[in-house]
Design a protein around this motif. Sequence first.
Motif, mmCIF file in Angstrom:
data_model
loop_
_atom_site.group_PDB
_atom_site.id
_atom_site.type_symbol
_atom_site.label_atom_id
_atom_site.label_comp_id
_atom_site.label_asym_id
_atom_site.label_seq_id
_atom_site.Cartn_x
_atom_site.Cartn_y
_atom_site.Cartn_z
ATOM 1 N N VAL A 114 16.720 3.948 -14.806
ATOM 2 C CA VAL A 114 15.969 5.033 -15.453
ATOM 3 C C VAL A 114 14.834 4.467 -16.299
ATOM 4 O O VAL A 114 13.732 5.026 -16.343
ATOM 5 N N MET A 115 15.066 3.331 -16.944
ATOM 6 C CA MET A 115 14.043 2.702 -17.784
ATOM 7 C C MET A 115 12.815 2.284 -16.976
ATOM 8 O O MET A 115 11.714 2.190 -17.522
ATOM 9 N N LYS A 116 12.979 2.066 -15.694
ATOM 10 C CA LYS A 116 11.858 1.664 -14.838
ATOM 11 C C LYS A 116 10.954 2.839 -14.465
ATOM 12 O O LYS A 116 9.839 2.625 -13.988
ATOM 13 N N ARG A 117 11.435 4.054 -14.682
ATOM 14 C CA ARG A 117 10.626 5.230 -14.353
ATOM 15 C C ARG A 117 9.415 5.304 -15.283
ATOM 16 O O ARG A 117 9.524 5.030 -16.476
ATOM 17 N N PRO A 118 8.260 5.679 -14.753
ATOM 18 C CA PRO A 118 7.054 5.721 -15.591
ATOM 19 C C PRO A 118 7.105 6.775 -16.697
ATOM 20 O O PRO A 118 6.402 6.648 -17.697
ATOM 21 N N ASP A 119 7.928 7.796 -16.528
ATOM 22 C CA ASP A 119 7.984 8.853 -17.540
ATOM 23 C C ASP A 119 9.022 8.584 -18.642
ATOM 24 O O ASP A 119 9.092 9.320 -19.616
ATOM 25 N N PHE A 120 9.809 7.510 -18.507
ATOM 26 C CA PHE A 120 10.806 7.194 -19.523
ATOM 27 C C PHE A 120 10.102 6.576 -20.727
ATOM 28 O O PHE A 120 9.214 5.736 -20.576
ATOM 29 N N PRO A 121 10.493 6.988 -21.938
ATOM 30 C CA PRO A 121 9.828 6.472 -23.149
ATOM 31 C C PRO A 121 9.903 4.950 -23.249
ATOM 32 O O PRO A 121 10.896 4.335 -22.878
ATOM 33 N N LYS A 122 8.845 4.368 -23.763
ATOM 34 C CA LYS A 122 8.801 2.928 -23.983
ATOM 35 C C LYS A 122 9.650 2.571 -25.198
ATOM 36 O O LYS A 122 9.744 3.339 -26.150
ATOM 37 N N CYS A 123 10.256 1.419 -25.146
ATOM 38 C CA CYS A 123 11.117 0.991 -26.245
ATOM 39 C C CYS A 123 10.356 0.129 -27.238
ATOM 40 O O CYS A 123 9.290 -0.401 -26.943
ATOM 41 N N LEU A 124 10.950 -0.005 -28.391
ATOM 42 C CA LEU A 124 10.489 -0.934 -29.410
ATOM 43 C C LEU A 124 11.404 -2.144 -29.301
ATOM 44 O O LEU A 124 12.623 -2.008 -29.450
ATOM 45 N N ALA A 125 10.853 -3.298 -28.986
ATOM 46 C CA ALA A 125 11.673 -4.494 -28.801
ATOM 47 C C ALA A 125 11.691 -5.320 -30.087
ATOM 48 O O ALA A 125 10.649 -5.755 -30.563
ATOM 49 N N LEU A 126 12.876 -5.474 -30.645
ATOM 50 C CA LEU A 126 13.069 -6.297 -31.832
ATOM 51 C C LEU A 126 13.938 -7.475 -31.432
ATOM 52 O O LEU A 126 15.115 -7.300 -31.131
ATOM 53 N N THR A 127 13.370 -8.650 -31.426
ATOM 54 C CA THR A 127 14.019 -9.852 -30.908
ATOM 55 C C THR A 127 14.597 -9.545 -29.538
ATOM 56 O O THR A 127 13.860 -9.226 -28.632
ATOM 57 N N ASN A 128 15.906 -9.585 -29.376
ATOM 58 C CA ASN A 128 16.491 -9.275 -28.066
ATOM 59 C C ASN A 128 17.167 -7.904 -28.073
ATOM 60 O O ASN A 128 18.052 -7.634 -27.281
ATOM 61 N N THR A 166 13.022 11.046 -31.143
ATOM 62 C CA THR A 166 12.177 12.178 -30.746
ATOM 63 C C THR A 166 11.628 12.001 -29.336
ATOM 64 O O THR A 166 11.548 12.968 -28.576
ATOM 65 N N ASP A 167 11.284 10.758 -28.968
ATOM 66 C CA ASP A 167 10.791 10.497 -27.607
ATOM 67 C C ASP A 167 11.881 10.730 -26.569
ATOM 68 O O ASP A 167 11.629 11.279 -25.492
ATOM 69 N N ILE A 168 13.111 10.325 -26.894
ATOM 70 C CA ILE A 168 14.230 10.500 -25.966
ATOM 71 C C ILE A 168 14.545 11.992 -25.789
ATOM 72 O O ILE A 168 14.803 12.461 -24.675
ATOM 73 N N ILE A 169 14.496 12.753 -26.871
ATOM 74 C CA ILE A 169 14.758 14.197 -26.781
ATOM 75 C C ILE A 169 13.712 14.871 -25.908
ATOM 76 O O ILE A 169 14.044 15.695 -25.044
ATOM 77 N N LYS A 170 12.441 14.527 -26.103
ATOM 78 C CA LYS A 170 11.373 15.105 -25.276
ATOM 79 C C LYS A 170 11.587 14.755 -23.808
ATOM 80 O O LYS A 170 11.432 15.611 -22.928
ATOM 81 N N TRP A 171 11.927 13.495 -23.538
ATOM 82 C CA TRP A 171 12.156 13.074 -22.154
ATOM 83 C C TRP A 171 13.340 13.837 -21.555
ATOM 84 O O TRP A 171 13.271 14.322 -20.430
ATOM 85 N N ALA A 172 14.420 13.955 -22.313
ATOM 86 C CA ALA A 172 15.614 14.644 -21.824
ATOM 87 C C ALA A 172 15.307 16.112 -21.539
ATOM 88 O O ALA A 172 15.740 16.654 -20.521
ATOM 89 N N ASP A 173 14.559 16.744 -22.424
ATOM 90 C CA ASP A 173 14.217 18.150 -22.230
ATOM 91 C C ASP A 173 13.409 18.372 -20.961
ATOM 92 O O ASP A 173 13.554 19.387 -20.286
ATOM 93 N N SER A 174 12.569 17.422 -20.608
ATOM 94 C CA SER A 174 11.736 17.595 -19.423
ATOM 95 C C SER A 174 12.385 17.082 -18.141
ATOM 96 O O SER A 174 11.918 17.388 -17.055
ATOM 97 N N ASN A 175 13.491 16.336 -18.258
ATOM 98 C CA ASN A 175 14.106 15.718 -17.074
ATOM 99 C C ASN A 175 15.542 16.128 -16.793
ATOM 100 O O ASN A 175 16.027 15.890 -15.705
ATOM 101 N N MET A 176 16.218 16.675 -17.759
ATOM 102 C CA MET A 176 17.610 17.033 -17.566
ATOM 103 C C MET A 176 17.707 18.529 -17.318
ATOM 104 O O MET A 176 16.931 19.308 -17.860
#
Length: 79
Positions: free
Chosen positions: A41-55, A62-72
């Motif tokens: 799912v993370m590879k999909r272009p419409d999935f929100p980008k993450c913030l990477a902190l070290t590993n 809010t980004d995940i909720i918006k994505w879920a609302d439009s995809n679920m």
Amino acid sequence: MNTSQKILPSSASKLLEDNIYLNMSQLMKLFSFSRNTLYKVMKRPDFPKCLALTNRKLWKKTDIIKWADSNMVDSSKEK
């Protein structure tokens, strides 16, 4: 009623209330995804980008909720 409560179980809604950012384990629990499914799912272009902190990867709630609302699909509307 907020939009996340329409499509997510109550345990998931509680998880969303307590956090600003969600990690991979929380996303897997929220959507009942396996780690493999989440990576796909993370590879999909419409999935929100993450913030990477070290590993560690974090997503804005809010980004995940918006994505879920439009995809679920709201299961109560199916029938």
